[in-house]
Write a protein that holds these residues in place. Structure first.
Motif, PDB file in Angstrom:
ATOM      1  N   SER A   6       0.847  -1.190   0.000  1.00 37.24           N
ATOM      2  CA  SER A   6       0.000   0.000   0.000  1.00 37.24           C
ATOM      3  C   SER A   6       0.880   1.238   0.000  1.00 37.24           C
ATOM      4  CB  SER A   6      -0.884   0.062   1.246  1.00 37.24           C
ATOM      5  OG  SER A   6      -1.845  -0.946   1.226  1.00 37.24           O
ATOM      6  N   ALA A   7       0.317   2.310  -0.512  1.00 35.14           N
ATOM      7  CA  ALA A   7       0.955   3.618  -0.452  1.00 35.14           C
ATOM      8  C   ALA A   7      -0.124   4.629  -0.121  1.00 35.14           C
ATOM      9  CB  ALA A   7       1.616   3.966  -1.776  1.00 35.14           C
ATOM     10  N   SER A   8       0.253   5.669   0.597  1.00 33.16           N
ATOM     11  CA  SER A   8      -0.705   6.710   0.963  1.00 33.16           C
ATOM     12  C   SER A   8      -0.095   8.076   0.732  1.00 33.16           C
ATOM     13  CB  SER A   8      -1.083   6.597   2.448  1.00 33.16           C
ATOM     14  OG  SER A   8      -1.759   5.402   2.701  1.00 33.16           O
ATOM     15  N   TYR A 120      -3.762   3.575  -1.670  1.00 30.01           N
ATOM     16  CA  TYR A 120      -3.914   2.632  -2.772  1.00 30.01           C
ATOM     17  C   TYR A 120      -3.261   1.334  -2.353  1.00 30.01           C
ATOM     18  CZ  TYR A 120      -4.843   1.911  -7.763  1.00 30.01           C
ATOM     19  OH  TYR A 120      -5.365   1.512  -8.961  1.00 30.01           O
ATOM     20  N   SER A 121      -3.968   0.245  -2.472  1.00 27.69           N
ATOM     21  CA  SER A 121      -3.462  -1.066  -2.056  1.00 27.69           C
ATOM     22  C   SER A 121      -3.523  -2.037  -3.228  1.00 27.69           C
ATOM     23  CB  SER A 121      -4.313  -1.623  -0.914  1.00 27.69           C
ATOM     24  OG  SER A 121      -4.337  -0.724   0.169  1.00 27.69           O
ATOM     25  N   PHE A 122      -2.541  -2.919  -3.291  1.00 33.34           N
ATOM     26  CA  PHE A 122      -2.495  -3.947  -4.325  1.00 33.34           C
ATOM     27  C   PHE A 122      -2.461  -5.325  -3.683  1.00 33.34           C
ATOM     28  CE2 PHE A 122      -0.653  -0.359  -6.640  1.00 33.34           C
ATOM     29  CZ  PHE A 122      -1.311  -0.438  -7.853  1.00 33.34           C
ATOM     30  N   GLY A 134       8.101  -3.605  -4.516  1.00 29.46           N
ATOM     31  CA  GLY A 134       9.107  -2.721  -5.119  1.00 29.46           C
ATOM     32  C   GLY A 134       8.480  -1.679  -6.030  1.00 29.46           C
ATOM     33  N   ILE A 135       7.544  -2.100  -6.860  1.00 34.24           N
ATOM     34  CA  ILE A 135       6.868  -1.155  -7.764  1.00 34.24           C
ATOM     35  C   ILE A 135       6.106  -0.105  -6.959  1.00 34.24           C
ATOM     36  CG2 ILE A 135       4.988  -0.928  -9.444  1.00 34.24           C
ATOM     37  CD1 ILE A 135       5.922  -3.675 -10.569  1.00 34.24           C
ATOM     38  N   ALA A 141       4.126   5.052  -5.249  1.00 38.75           N
ATOM     39  CA  ALA A 141       3.995   6.054  -4.185  1.00 38.75           C
ATOM     40  C   ALA A 141       4.376   7.453  -4.687  1.00 38.75           C
ATOM     41  CB  ALA A 141       4.811   5.656  -2.963  1.00 38.75           C
ATOM     42  N   PRO A 142       5.518   7.630  -5.375  1.00 45.29           N
ATOM     43  CA  PRO A 142       5.821   8.966  -5.909  1.00 45.29           C
ATOM     44  C   PRO A 142       4.799   9.416  -6.953  1.00 45.29           C
ATOM     45  CG  PRO A 142       7.791   7.579  -5.937  1.00 45.29           C
ATOM     46  CD  PRO A 142       6.636   6.705  -5.569  1.00 45.29           C
ATOM     47  N   TYR A 143       4.310   8.476  -7.737  1.00 46.35           N
ATOM     48  CA  TYR A 143       3.296   8.778  -8.749  1.00 46.35           C
ATOM     49  C   TYR A 143       2.024   9.313  -8.095  1.00 46.35           C
ATOM     50  CZ  TYR A 143       0.068   7.894 -12.644  1.00 46.35           C
ATOM     51  OH  TYR A 143      -0.873   8.016 -13.640  1.00 46.35           O
TER      52      TYR A 143
END
Length: 159
Positions: A6-8, A120-122, A134-135, A141-143
């Protein structure tokens, strides 16, 4: 299904909550999700089942690398939460993940602005977790930060 990665990100928009919500949630992703390194741009929306404002609505996003993904709204709480799940990934992501989930929340700040939080979670396919992590860490996350800047600018421009 267990979240693999996940990224926030979060950003404050200079607009009241109701305006931020009404501008951001129905936005077409075309133009706001550009190509960035390995991440393809959203170039078109197809098969949308109605206004992007109610649980059960779906749409297929066409990406610049020829792949696509289906988004399905699973939670809509006006001026609060907005959640959609992603499925039917094709292309590279289709080989790496079984799905994804985007959680958006909108909260009024004491200064009359709106804080927008996005997670966003995958969900990785078996044996693909390390690649997906890694992606997400180095590209997604920067995107997300870049995308949210564009969305909050649009909120402020049209509020």
């Amino acid at each position: 299904m267990t979240v693999t990665a996940s990224a926030s990100t979060a950003r404050v928009a200079a607009a009241p909550l109701d305006r931020a919500w009404s501008i951001a949630t129905p936005l077409t992703p075309v133009g706001f999700y550009p190509r960035a390194g390995v991440i393809p741009a959203v170039v078109a929306v197809h098969e949308q089942t109605g206004p992007w404002d109610a649980v059960g609505r779906t749409r297929r996003l066409e990406l610049s690398d020829g792949s696509s993904v289906v988004e399905s709204l699973v939670r809509v709480e006006p001026d609060g939460a907005f959640v959609y799940e992603l499925s039917e990934f094709t292309g590279l992501l289709g080989r790496l993940v079984t799905g994804g989930r985007a959680d958006w929340s909108y909260r009024a700040t004491p200064s009359g602005r709106t804080r927008v939080d996005w997670t966003y979670s995958f969900f990785a396919r078996p044996g693909r977790g390390l690649i997906v992590r890694g992606i997400v860490r180095f590209a997604w996350a920067p995107y997300m930060r870049r995308v949210l800047v564009g969305i909050t600018r649009e909120i402020e421009r049209t509020a």
